[in-house]
Design a protein around this motif. Structure first.
Motif, short mmCIF file in Angstrom:
data_model
loop_
_atom_site.label_atom_id
_atom_site.label_comp_id
_atom_site.label_asym_id
_atom_site.label_seq_id
_atom_site.Cartn_x
_atom_site.Cartn_y
_atom_site.Cartn_z
N THR A 50 103.95 57.99 79.85
CA THR A 50 103.75 56.71 80.52
C THR A 50 104.68 55.61 80.00
OG1 THR A 50 102.04 55.92 78.97
CG2 THR A 50 101.31 57.30 80.81
N GLY A 51 105.44 55.90 78.95
CA GLY A 51 106.34 54.88 78.44
C GLY A 51 106.61 55.01 76.96
N TRP A 52 107.18 53.97 76.38
CA TRP A 52 107.52 54.00 74.96
C TRP A 52 107.64 52.59 74.42
CZ3 TRP A 52 112.22 51.56 74.35
CH2 TRP A 52 113.11 51.60 75.43
N THR A 53 107.49 52.48 73.10
CA THR A 53 107.77 51.24 72.39
C THR A 53 108.74 51.57 71.25
OG1 THR A 53 105.86 51.51 70.92
CG2 THR A 53 105.53 50.23 72.92
N ALA A 54 109.61 50.63 70.94
CA ALA A 54 110.63 50.89 69.93
C ALA A 54 111.16 49.58 69.38
CB ALA A 54 111.78 51.70 70.53
N ASP A 55 111.69 49.67 68.17
CA ASP A 55 112.49 48.59 67.60
C ASP A 55 113.95 48.93 67.82
OD1 ASP A 55 110.30 47.12 66.64
OD2 ASP A 55 110.23 48.32 64.80
N LEU A 68 108.38 49.78 77.25
CA LEU A 68 108.55 50.21 78.64
C LEU A 68 107.30 50.92 79.10
CD1 LEU A 68 111.60 51.66 80.42
CD2 LEU A 68 109.45 52.93 80.56
N ARG A 69 106.78 50.51 80.26
CA ARG A 69 105.60 51.13 80.85
C ARG A 69 105.95 51.60 82.26
NH1 ARG A 69 103.10 53.00 77.10
NH2 ARG A 69 104.72 52.18 75.71
N LEU A 70 105.72 52.89 82.52
CA LEU A 70 106.06 53.51 83.81
C LEU A 70 104.80 53.81 84.60
CD1 LEU A 70 108.05 55.02 85.74
CD2 LEU A 70 107.68 57.05 84.32
N ASP A 71 104.80 53.43 85.87
CA ASP A 71 103.72 53.74 86.81
C ASP A 71 104.31 54.62 87.91
OD1 ASP A 71 101.81 53.79 88.87
OD2 ASP A 71 101.03 51.81 88.34
N VAL A 78 108.07 48.52 83.89
CA VAL A 78 108.30 47.19 83.34
C VAL A 78 108.82 47.36 81.92
CG1 VAL A 78 107.28 44.97 82.72
CG2 VAL A 78 106.46 46.21 84.76
N THR A 79 109.92 46.70 81.61
CA THR A 79 110.49 46.72 80.27
C THR A 79 110.41 45.31 79.69
OG1 THR A 79 112.08 48.41 81.00
CG2 THR A 79 112.49 47.35 78.87
N ARG A 80 109.67 45.16 78.61
CA ARG A 80 109.54 43.85 77.96
C ARG A 80 110.34 43.84 76.66
NH1 ARG A 80 104.39 44.91 80.00
NH2 ARG A 80 103.75 43.40 81.60
#
Length: 219
Positions: A50-55, A68-71, A78-80
């Motif tokens: 469903t997505g990922w978070t990273a530094d 990033l969250r994928l639907d 959406v990439t924040r």
């Protein structure tokens, strides 16, 4: 969260199917390698389907946090981007299929604290940035589709390379990770680095020396 305002859009037809586009969005690993003009490094915190978070560290050294969250049902993601804990931008991407080997992506740029007189220039900057990123991504998505079509046979093809000591060895034409073209030559230490994801392999043994769980078989 700070209020975000839309400053511009980017739209593009791509020569790969929508599944390759979703795969590309979830593929955080390629950012500092394929997009090395924009990213210097990335360290994933968590990732799933469903997505990922990273530094990440951007070109020039700025440190940011990415999420990033994928639907898939909505065919959007959406990439924040956060800087020092504050949301600085939100990039909304909406995809639509154009056939088995074509798709369309529409991107909306939402930014925080952009002065009115700077918005046009900022929008132009992001459109140019995404044009370059998608030039690079499209090449990878097309190569990935070709690799999947070639299957195991594509991974068996070899070329002969010359090592630093003058000896020769055979390496695959495609990386065993995703089957993408392995165009790099061995360095002085006999290491081949995949240009797409940065995986590093011992040219003589096929062992992945960067720690990922893939290798090629020596013939």
């Amino acid at each position: 969260m700070r209020e975000l305002e839309t400053i511009g859009y980017y739209r593009r037809e791509l020569g790969a199917g929508i599944e390759r586009l979703f795969e590309n969005a979830l593929d955080w690993e390629h950012l500092p390698h394929l997009h090395d003009s924009s990213f210097e490094a990335i360290e994933v915190i968590d990732a799933d389907e469903t997505g990922w978070t990273a530094d990440a560290r951007l070109a020039g050294g700025m440190k940011v946090a990415l999420d990033l969250r994928l639907d898939r049902e909505e065919a959007s993601w959406v990439t924040r981007t956060r800087v020092a804990g504050e949301v600085a931008s939100e990039i909304v991407s909406l995809a639509s299929t154009r056939g088995p080997d074509r798709c369309h992506v529409a991107v909306e740029f939402r930014m925080a604290d952009v002065p009115e007189d700077k918005r046009a220039a900022m929008a132009d900057y992001y459109r140019a940035l995404y044009a370059r990123l998608y030039d690079e991504d499209e090449a990878m998505m097309i190569a990935r589709a070709e690799a999947l079509a070639a299957g195991a046979q594509g991974l068996r093809e070899r070329k002969t390379v010359t090592m630093a000591d003058g000896s020769e060895t055979d390496i695959p034409l495609r990386c065993p990770h995703w089957g993408l073209p392995l165009t790099a030559e061995p360095d002085d230490a006999g290491i081949v680095t995949c240009p797409w994801h940065g995986y590093r392999f011992d040219a003589r043994t096929g062992v992945c020396v960067s720690g990922q769980s893939c290798r090629w078989q020596v013939s």
